[in-house]
Design a protein around this motif. Sequence first.
Motif, PDB file in Angstrom:
ATOM      1  N   GLY A 117      -1.537  13.332  12.135  1.00  0.00           N
ATOM      2  CA  GLY A 117      -0.933  12.314  11.287  1.00  0.00           C
ATOM      3  C   GLY A 117      -0.415  11.137  12.085  1.00  0.00           C
ATOM      4  O   GLY A 117      -0.581   9.974  11.694  1.00  0.00           O
ATOM      5  N   LEU A 118       0.208  11.427  13.234  1.00  0.00           N
ATOM      6  CA  LEU A 118       0.737  10.354  14.082  1.00  0.00           C
ATOM      7  C   LEU A 118      -0.386   9.476  14.617  1.00  0.00           C
ATOM      8  O   LEU A 118      -0.285   8.240  14.617  1.00  0.00           O
ATOM      9  N   LEU A 119      -1.468  10.090  15.074  1.00  0.00           N
ATOM     10  CA  LEU A 119      -2.585   9.315  15.617  1.00  0.00           C
ATOM     11  C   LEU A 119      -3.229   8.440  14.546  1.00  0.00           C
ATOM     12  O   LEU A 119      -3.573   7.277  14.797  1.00  0.00           O
ATOM     13  N   THR A 120      -3.403   8.989  13.355  1.00  0.00           N
ATOM     14  CA  THR A 120      -4.000   8.204  12.269  1.00  0.00           C
ATOM     15  C   THR A 120      -3.129   7.009  11.917  1.00  0.00           C
ATOM     16  O   THR A 120      -3.621   5.878  11.764  1.00  0.00           O
ATOM     17  N   GLN A 121      -1.825   7.246  11.789  1.00  0.00           N
ATOM     18  CA  GLN A 121      -0.913   6.149  11.479  1.00  0.00           C
ATOM     19  C   GLN A 121      -0.893   5.116  12.601  1.00  0.00           C
ATOM     20  O   GLN A 121      -0.813   3.905  12.355  1.00  0.00           O
ATOM     21  N   LEU A 122      -0.983   5.586  13.840  1.00  0.00           N
ATOM     22  CA  LEU A 122      -0.943   4.674  14.983  1.00  0.00           C
ATOM     23  C   LEU A 122      -2.175   3.775  15.018  1.00  0.00           C
ATOM     24  O   LEU A 122      -2.073   2.566  15.284  1.00  0.00           O
ATOM     25  N   VAL A 123      -3.344   4.349  14.731  1.00  0.00           N
ATOM     26  CA  VAL A 123      -4.576   3.555  14.741  1.00  0.00           C
ATOM     27  C   VAL A 123      -4.518   2.443  13.705  1.00  0.00           C
ATOM     28  O   VAL A 123      -4.804   1.267  13.997  1.00  0.00           O
ATOM     29  N   TYR A 124      -4.105   2.773  12.490  1.00  0.00           N
ATOM     30  CA  TYR A 124      -4.109   1.763  11.437  1.00  0.00           C
ATOM     31  C   TYR A 124      -2.898   0.842  11.509  1.00  0.00           C
ATOM     32  O   TYR A 124      -2.944  -0.279  10.994  1.00  0.00           O
ATOM     33  N   ALA A 125      -1.834   1.271  12.170  1.00  0.00           N
ATOM     34  CA  ALA A 125      -0.733   0.350  12.449  1.00  0.00           C
ATOM     35  C   ALA A 125      -1.191  -0.720  13.438  1.00  0.00           C
ATOM     36  O   ALA A 125      -0.858  -1.907  13.291  1.00  0.00           O
ATOM     37  N   CYS A 126      -1.968  -0.314  14.442  1.00  0.00           N
ATOM     38  CA  CYS A 126      -2.520  -1.290  15.389  1.00  0.00           C
ATOM     39  C   CYS A 126      -3.495  -2.234  14.691  1.00  0.00           C
ATOM     40  O   CYS A 126      -3.504  -3.445  14.951  1.00  0.00           O
ATOM     41  N   CYS A 269      -6.844  25.671  12.974  1.00  0.00           N
ATOM     42  CA  CYS A 269      -7.475  24.545  12.272  1.00  0.00           C
ATOM     43  C   CYS A 269      -7.058  24.499  10.805  1.00  0.00           C
ATOM     44  O   CYS A 269      -6.825  23.420  10.247  1.00  0.00           O
ATOM     45  N   ALA A 270      -6.970  25.659  10.162  1.00  0.00           N
ATOM     46  CA  ALA A 270      -6.546  25.689   8.760  1.00  0.00           C
ATOM     47  C   ALA A 270      -5.103  25.221   8.621  1.00  0.00           C
ATOM     48  O   ALA A 270      -4.756  24.494   7.677  1.00  0.00           O
ATOM     49  N   THR A 271      -4.247  25.621   9.563  1.00  0.00           N
ATOM     50  CA  THR A 271      -2.852  25.177   9.523  1.00  0.00           C
ATOM     51  C   THR A 271      -2.755  23.668   9.715  1.00  0.00           C
ATOM     52  O   THR A 271      -2.016  22.977   8.998  1.00  0.00           O
ATOM     53  N   ALA A 272      -3.486  23.148  10.695  1.00  0.00           N
ATOM     54  CA  ALA A 272      -3.477  21.700  10.923  1.00  0.00           C
ATOM     55  C   ALA A 272      -4.002  20.948   9.705  1.00  0.00           C
ATOM     56  O   ALA A 272      -3.474  19.887   9.334  1.00  0.00           O
ATOM     57  N   HIS A 273      -5.032  21.497   9.084  1.00  0.00           N
ATOM     58  CA  HIS A 273      -5.588  20.867   7.885  1.00  0.00           C
ATOM     59  C   HIS A 273      -4.549  20.824   6.771  1.00  0.00           C
ATOM     60  O   HIS A 273      -4.402  19.799   6.083  1.00  0.00           O
ATOM     61  N   ALA A 274      -3.817  21.922   6.587  1.00  0.00           N
ATOM     62  CA  ALA A 274      -2.784  21.963   5.548  1.00  0.00           C
ATOM     63  C   ALA A 274      -1.696  20.931   5.817  1.00  0.00           C
ATOM     64  O   ALA A 274      -1.220  20.252   4.898  1.00  0.00           O
ATOM     65  N   VAL A 275      -1.298  20.791   7.075  1.00  0.00           N
ATOM     66  CA  VAL A 275      -0.246  19.823   7.418  1.00  0.00           C
ATOM     67  C   VAL A 275      -0.716  18.397   7.147  1.00  0.00           C
ATOM     68  O   VAL A 275       0.015  17.582   6.558  1.00  0.00           O
ATOM     69  N   THR A 276      -1.934  18.070   7.553  1.00  0.00           N
ATOM     70  CA  THR A 276      -2.416  16.701   7.350  1.00  0.00           C
ATOM     71  C   THR A 276      -2.627  16.385   5.873  1.00  0.00           C
ATOM     72  O   THR A 276      -2.433  15.241   5.451  1.00  0.00           O
ATOM     73  N   VAL A 277      -3.019  17.381   5.088  1.00  0.00           N
ATOM     74  CA  VAL A 277      -3.173  17.148   3.646  1.00  0.00           C
ATOM     75  C   VAL A 277      -1.822  16.814   3.017  1.00  0.00           C
ATOM     76  O   VAL A 277      -1.729  15.969   2.116  1.00  0.00           O
ATOM     77  N   LEU A 278      -0.762  17.461   3.497  1.00  0.00           N
ATOM     78  CA  LEU A 278       0.574  17.181   2.977  1.00  0.00           C
ATOM     79  C   LEU A 278       1.107  15.838   3.471  1.00  0.00           C
ATOM     80  O   LEU A 278       1.886  15.181   2.771  1.00  0.00           O
ATOM     81  N   LEU A 279       0.696  15.421   4.663  1.00  0.00           N
ATOM     82  CA  LEU A 279       1.229  14.194   5.249  1.00  0.00           C
ATOM     83  C   LEU A 279       0.473  12.944   4.814  1.00  0.00           C
ATOM     84  O   LEU A 279       1.075  11.881   4.641  1.00  0.00           O
ATOM     85  N   MET A 280      -0.849  13.045   4.651  1.00  0.00           N
ATOM     86  CA  MET A 280      -1.672  11.855   4.428  1.00  0.00           C
ATOM     87  C   MET A 280      -2.589  12.042   3.228  1.00  0.00           C
ATOM     88  O   MET A 280      -3.028  13.158   2.947  1.00  0.00           O
ATOM     89  N   LYS A 281      -2.886  10.942   2.564  1.00  0.00           N
ATOM     90  CA  LYS A 281      -3.820  10.976   1.449  1.00  0.00           C
ATOM     91  C   LYS A 281      -5.259  11.094   1.930  1.00  0.00           C
ATOM     92  O   LYS A 281      -6.088  11.720   1.285  1.00  0.00           O
ATOM     93  N   ARG A 282      -5.557  10.458   3.070  1.00  0.00           N
ATOM     94  CA  ARG A 282      -6.934  10.413   3.561  1.00  0.00           C
ATOM     95  C   ARG A 282      -6.971  10.706   5.051  1.00  0.00           C
ATOM     96  O   ARG A 282      -5.956  10.626   5.738  1.00  0.00           O
ATOM     97  N   SER A 283      -8.164  11.003   5.545  1.00  0.00           N
ATOM     98  CA  SER A 283      -8.346  11.258   6.967  1.00  0.00           C
ATOM     99  C   SER A 283      -8.526   9.940   7.702  1.00  0.00           C
ATOM    100  O   SER A 283      -8.622   8.865   7.099  1.00  0.00           O
ATOM    101  N   ILE A 284      -8.617  10.022   9.024  1.00  0.00           N
ATOM    102  CA  ILE A 284      -8.792   8.810   9.821  1.00  0.00           C
ATOM    103  C   ILE A 284     -10.135   8.147   9.530  1.00  0.00           C
ATOM    104  O   ILE A 284     -10.293   6.931   9.690  1.00  0.00           O
ATOM    105  N   LEU A 285     -11.113   8.930   9.075  1.00  0.00           N
ATOM    106  CA  LEU A 285     -12.436   8.384   8.777  1.00  0.00           C
ATOM    107  C   LEU A 285     -12.496   7.776   7.382  1.00  0.00           C
ATOM    108  O   LEU A 285     -13.015   6.674   7.192  1.00  0.00           O
ATOM    109  N   THR A 286     -11.973   8.482   6.389  1.00  0.00           N
ATOM    110  CA  THR A 286     -12.051   7.980   5.016  1.00  0.00           C
ATOM    111  C   THR A 286     -11.053   6.855   4.751  1.00  0.00           C
ATOM    112  O   THR A 286     -11.229   6.091   3.811  1.00  0.00           O
ATOM    113  N   GLU A 287     -10.013   6.740   5.575  1.00  0.00           N
ATOM    114  CA  GLU A 287      -9.062   5.637   5.413  1.00  0.00           C
ATOM    115  C   GLU A 287      -9.750   4.297   5.640  1.00  0.00           C
ATOM    116  O   GLU A 287      -9.496   3.321   4.925  1.00  0.00           O
ATOM    117  N   LYS A 288     -10.639   4.251   6.621  1.00  0.00           N
ATOM    118  CA  LYS A 288     -11.380   3.017   6.890  1.00  0.00           C
ATOM    119  C   LYS A 288     -12.238   2.635   5.684  1.00  0.00           C
ATOM    120  O   LYS A 288     -12.308   1.464   5.301  1.00  0.00           O
TER     121      LYS A 288
END
Length: 463
Positions: A117-126, A269-288
Amino acid sequence: EGPIIMTGGAIGSLIAQMLPVSDNERKTLLVAGAAAGMTTVFGTPIAAIMLAVELLLFEWTPRSFIPVAVAAIVAEVERTLLHLPGPIFPFSGTMEASVTGLGGWVLIGICAGLLSGLLTQLVYACEDAFLKLPIHWMWWPMIGGLVVGIGGLIEPQALGVGYDNIANMLDGRTVATAALLLLVVKAIIWSVALGSGTSGGVLAPLLIMGGAMGAVLSGILPEASPGFWPLLAMAATMGGTMRAPLTATFFATELTGNTHVLVPLIAACATAHAVTVLLMKRSILTEKVARRGHHIIREYRVDPFALTRVREVMTTNVESVPAAMTLHGAAAFLTAPDTRHPSFPVIDEAGHVLGVIDPPAILRWRRNGKHRKATLGELLSGSKITLAYPDEYLEALSDKLLLANVSHLPVVSREDERLIGYIGWKDMMRVRSKKQAEERYRTALLSFGAKRKAPQSVGESAV
């Protein structure tokens, strides 16, 4: 790895353009080429197939699965004939399954999800920051390159493809302080580079940053083989950031050639997926893609029309008009204040449907000079009528409504062709509403002695 995957996709697209195929089949061949390119670089055919299913095609049908699987398998065979190394990062470490170990797998997944989540937010903040700069966009990559150069002066290991970093982490040769510095510098220069529009990859940087986080956390996690926790963190960070947990699991397994870590990998991987689903609406790829105005659905859904039959939603208490009714009587009936529906089936004495009347049909007959005393049976004689059957699925019924350009159809029995129901678009839309209600409303079926409170009706809740 990015250029060869795109090159493989381009080759698949060129082949598809030379063949007489549909648009969906052309897309499948493009993805098959991309999967072959990924397999050629990493030697991960199963992960390439899963990438196509989870991210690119997002469907599981023979039409899409078989071409992608064939392309990935053939690429792996050719890779072997060319004597390319495999696996790229051999790893034989493991960890015994235990409650403590499970806690560590889940913890590394949570941390990887937060990092994703932090990396995705950082990329699009830049990216947003570059959009606000009062300079022409052609200067953005130069600024991004400057930041990358400064980062390279601080930590030279952050530059380049980074395969040596991955190998060192899996061998357990990366200390926590060096891993922390690599993580911070790599995250900054990668985010700024992508945000500035500079060409950059995703897979290898995510593996490096995830592995660095795993190396930092290894000191507080349960004891395991050297490189075990960095491996889990690599896969979990990749799966969380790209929202592709199965791809990340098989990717890490095939990269290392170690099938003994499958369970820890899928847990992280399943745990990380669950966390990112709760934190973000989209992934780093679909956000673009979403920022360009396109909406992407990445959940498997079965069309309720393909599972529901006509008899489940049709109106059984049908209001019909007799074939003996005159044109004048039909016009008076349709315009009467107590008439509630816009169309009605016309039936003969045996209950067989002759057609459907509605205001446009009445006006058409009047303009054509039909006598006001003509009966509906006479007017509908010889006309073609589209009928629905109770055992039909709504998927086929929607095509009938579209081809006939009508909003309602009579439902007749297959045995004697007698009218037994009436169905329209409104009845079909209730199916979707019911499906949404099944996902939205929650009730406990077992109360264990506690008295369940009956849900309020709409009228009661409005009081």
